[in-house]
Write a protein that holds these residues in place. Structure first.
Motif, short mmCIF file in Angstrom:
data_model
loop_
_atom_site.label_atom_id
_atom_site.label_comp_id
_atom_site.label_asym_id
_atom_site.label_seq_id
_atom_site.Cartn_x
_atom_site.Cartn_y
_atom_site.Cartn_z
N HIS A 205 0.85 -1.10 -0.11
CA HIS A 205 0.05 -0.05 0.13
C HIS A 205 0.85 1.11 0.09
O HIS A 205 0.41 2.41 -0.55
CB HIS A 205 -0.99 -0.13 1.22
N ASP A 206 1.87 1.20 0.51
CA ASP A 206 2.90 2.32 0.62
C ASP A 206 4.00 2.43 -0.30
O ASP A 206 5.05 2.97 0.12
CB ASP A 206 3.16 2.57 2.14
N LYS A 209 6.02 5.26 -1.27
CA LYS A 209 6.78 6.11 -0.48
C LYS A 209 8.45 6.11 -0.93
O LYS A 209 9.22 6.75 -0.28
CB LYS A 209 6.76 5.83 0.99
N HIS A 234 2.23 10.12 -2.64
CA HIS A 234 2.64 8.71 -2.55
C HIS A 234 1.71 7.80 -2.93
O HIS A 234 2.07 6.76 -3.73
CB HIS A 234 3.22 8.38 -1.13
N HIS A 258 -5.89 4.35 -0.13
CA HIS A 258 -5.91 3.97 1.33
C HIS A 258 -5.82 5.20 2.29
O HIS A 258 -6.02 4.97 3.31
CB HIS A 258 -4.62 3.00 1.81
N HIS A 259 -5.80 6.32 1.87
CA HIS A 259 -6.05 7.57 2.66
C HIS A 259 -7.27 8.37 2.23
O HIS A 259 -7.47 9.43 2.66
CB HIS A 259 -4.88 8.64 2.32
N ASP A 287 -4.02 0.70 8.22
CA ASP A 287 -3.02 1.93 8.06
C ASP A 287 -2.75 2.65 9.19
O ASP A 287 -1.70 2.71 9.76
CB ASP A 287 -3.19 2.54 6.78
#
Ligand SMILES: [Fe+2]
Length: 409
Positions: A205-206, A209, A234, A258-259, A287
């Protein structure tokens, strides 16, 4: 120690180190895993593999004479999805065959797995940074390992994955979110394929980054508005990389969304309610929970139980039904939580309650009345005759205790 045994000697609780025969001929994505499902043993035998290697340091090894008769029929009870194993006389299944791994053993296994997983995620992310494709076989094998551990004892892997240092945060956060997603998917009864995608999405998911400036990523303090605007890129950066690598649509969606928040105040697209997929709504919860319970350069970790209470109060952020399932997954008092008992003792939760989320096993260590440590003892609050109970969660920030996690680790 690695031992070679005939497949007919396999039993639940053994750790499969390697399957014999060609990788193409067996039905498993991964080659090494803990045997927790009788169906897997049947599938190994049915695939025609004659011998396997087991690792008796990672799992149990019991001599063949005491094992299950593997001329068994494995039946799936459609009512409760519980696997029942019918054996032929004289060998009968014992309660041990169905018991989950003990917390001590599971924590040790989870620690080894997290250590290996952290290295693998770091490698995967570094290869992406260098413009290389993600090794999807390695990715899937890792998620399968995490899933196996979640099946064996989810509290152990979820608690161990919460432990991070500043240096390994991004990688361990990926492992933790993957484990949380797999547990939550199980709680929500999602099908096997979607559950796997949830785990992969959690791991990736990240990914975006890796393209963020390192000084912003590791800044020991609050980000400025400009820095925050950069960091908000990101999800799109990760989704693009995954898309270029032909990742599954669900995995790309998790990385991209996801944010997002249920009230539309999230990013990058400001999606609302059902516009956000179930998997992305799950990822938002996993998260945030892992981020707030982790040690960061700019803040101490929040207590797990207090994190759940705080998150429950954030209006418009999370899907309420999925959040309720998440709480069932972790418990109202997750392992590692500091609690005050009715007896006015402080204790740390060491194992989740099996019968009730309100009655975990705790380790008592401090008297609130006398303000002194007491003889450490373990109490199962669900045990018959136990008169003590949890009165409230307790914020570790009000006390100066060091390393409360040592009580369960
Ligand atoms: Fe993120």
């Amino acid at each position: 120690m690695i031992k070679s045994i005939p497949t007919t000697d396999l039993r639940l609780g053994m750790y499969l180190h390697k399957l014999g025969g060609s990788w193409l001929k067996h039905p498993f994505i991964r080659n090494s895993f803990l045997l927790t499902d009788a169906k897997d043993i049947k599938r190994i035998i049915d695939s025609g593999i004659k011998d396997v290697w087991i690792d008796d340091e990672k799992g149990e090894y019991i001599a063949a004479a005491t094992q299950l008769d593997l001329a068994t029929e494995v039946k799936l009870n459609e009512q409760d999805k519980a696997v029942t194993v019918e054996t032929r006389p004289p060998v009968q299944p014992t309660p041990q065959n169905k018991r989950p791994l003990s917390m001590d053993v599971a924590v040790e296994q989870a620690r080894k797995l997290c250590s290996e997983a952290k290295g693998q995620v770091k490698l995967m992310f570094e290869e992406v940074r260098l413009g290389k494709a993600i090794d999807t076989d390695a990715r899937d094998a890792l998620v399968n390992e995490i899933a196996t551990m979640v099946d064996s004892n989810s509290a152990a892997i979820l608690s161990v994955a919460r432990m991070k240092t500043h240096d390994d945060y991004t990688y361990m956060h990926s492992v933790a979110v993957s484990a949380l997603m797999l547990s939550l998917a199980k709680q929500l009864n999602l099908d096997e394929n979607v559950t796997k995608l949830a785990g992969i999405g959690g791991l990736m998911h990240d990914l975006g980054k890796v393209f963020m400036p390192i000084d912003i990523l590791t800044k020991p303090g609050k980000l400025t508005d400009e820095e925050y605007a950069i960091m908000k890129k990101h999800p799109a950066a990760g989704a693009k990389m995954l898309q270029d690598g032909d990742a599954e649509a669900e995995v790309i969606d998790i990385a991209l969304h996801h944010h997002e928040k249920m009230d539309g105040s999230g990013y990058p697209h400001g999606l609302k309610q059902e516009e956000i997929s179930v998997l992305a709504r799950m990822a938002a919860i996993c998260d945030v929970y892992d981020a707030v319970t982790s040690n960061r350069p700019y803040k101490n970790p929040w207590d797990p139980s207090i994190s759940i209470r705080n998150m429950a109060g954030w209006q418009g952020h999370f899907d309420k039904n999925i959040f309720n399932a998440f709480v069932k997954t972790l418990g109202i008092y997750p392992v590692g939580s500091l609690v005050r008992l009715a007896s006015q003792h402080l204790a740390v939760v060491t194992e989740p309650g099996i019968e009730s989320l309100l009655k975990p096993t705790v380790r008592v260590f401090f008297s609130v009345k006398l303000k002194v440590p007491v003889l450490i003892k373990t109490i199962d609050l669900a045990a018959p005759g136990c008169k003590d109970k949890i009165e409230s969660p307790e914020d570790p920030a009000h006390w100066k205790f060091k390393n409360l996690d040592s009580f369960w680790q």
